[in-house]
Design a protein around this motif. Structure first.
Motif, mmCIF file in Angstrom:
data_model
loop_
_atom_site.group_PDB
_atom_site.id
_atom_site.type_symbol
_atom_site.label_atom_id
_atom_site.label_comp_id
_atom_site.label_asym_id
_atom_site.label_seq_id
_atom_site.Cartn_x
_atom_site.Cartn_y
_atom_site.Cartn_z
ATOM 1 N N GLU A 24 -9.363 10.394 -3.693
ATOM 2 C CA GLU A 24 -8.828 10.340 -2.334
ATOM 3 C C GLU A 24 -8.608 11.760 -1.835
ATOM 4 O O GLU A 24 -8.063 12.600 -2.544
ATOM 5 C CB GLU A 24 -7.494 9.570 -2.291
ATOM 6 N N HIS A 77 -5.656 10.390 4.975
ATOM 7 C CA HIS A 77 -6.146 10.314 3.603
ATOM 8 C C HIS A 77 -7.329 9.365 3.570
ATOM 9 O O HIS A 77 -7.559 8.610 4.511
ATOM 10 C CB HIS A 77 -5.045 9.938 2.603
ATOM 11 N N HIS A 79 -9.884 6.466 1.564
ATOM 12 C CA HIS A 79 -9.970 5.370 0.604
ATOM 13 C C HIS A 79 -11.409 5.307 0.100
ATOM 14 O O HIS A 79 -12.259 4.705 0.750
ATOM 15 C CB HIS A 79 -9.584 4.036 1.271
ATOM 16 N N SER A 87 -2.638 0.744 2.235
ATOM 17 C CA SER A 87 -2.355 -0.040 1.029
ATOM 18 C C SER A 87 -0.849 -0.271 0.942
ATOM 19 O O SER A 87 -0.072 0.313 1.702
ATOM 20 C CB SER A 87 -2.831 0.722 -0.204
ATOM 21 N N ASP A 90 0.806 2.959 0.457
ATOM 22 C CA ASP A 90 0.809 3.755 1.693
ATOM 23 C C ASP A 90 1.974 3.343 2.582
ATOM 24 O O ASP A 90 2.615 4.181 3.224
ATOM 25 C CB ASP A 90 -0.490 3.554 2.485
HETATM 26 ZN ZN LIG Z 1 -4.144 4.757 1.020
#
Ligand SMILES: [Zn+2]
Length: 133
Positions: A24, A77, A79, A87, A90
């Motif tokens: 990531e 960021h 994925h 997520s 996150d």
């Molecule tokens: Zn994430």
């Protein structure tokens, strides 16, 4: 509130995500109203499913922003293996509620997907990305 990006910023972010792949990538978008600068950050977790902006680097950048007068507009960021949506972790670790979250999905590396969100008190709101041409 939407996320507005100056010309070339989204390309820089996607390029960074590709460079970090299969880990990531992460970084900050700063400016005033309009994101005019992309600051790439190191992912301290060096993971393909998780990220943490390198803490010392983050502190230094946030300190510089106080001097430059730029605001933290978005945290980006990538994925590498997942969709362009936050997520569970996150959502749990959205420490800067005033900043948008820009996520780049590289599930199909030749066709990056981008989406932006606000995460406030554990709730996720998708927002529009406006790219200034
Ligand atoms: Zn994430």
């Amino acid at each position: 509130m939407n996320l507005s990006l100056a010309p070339g910023i989204l390309e820089q972010v996607i390029e960074h995500a590709k460079t970090c792949h299969p880990q990531e990538g992460c970084g900050l978008l700063v400016g005033s109203q309009l994101a005019t600068r992309f600051i790439p950050m190191d992912n301290a977790r060096a993971s393909s499913t998780d990220y943490e902006m390198e803490p010392a680097q983050l502190i230094a950048v946030l300190r510089d922003l106080r001097t430059s007068g730029e605001a933290l507009l978005a945290i980006y960021h990538s994925h590498p293996l997942g969709p362009a949506k936050p997520s569970e972790s996150d959502i749990e670790r959205a420490y800067y509620p005033e900043a948008a979250h820009l996520i780049v999905s590289l599930v199909e590396p030749e066709r990056p997907r981008t989406a932006a969100f606000r995460i406030i008190d554990g709730k996720v709101y998708e927002i529009e990305i406006h790219v200034i041409l």
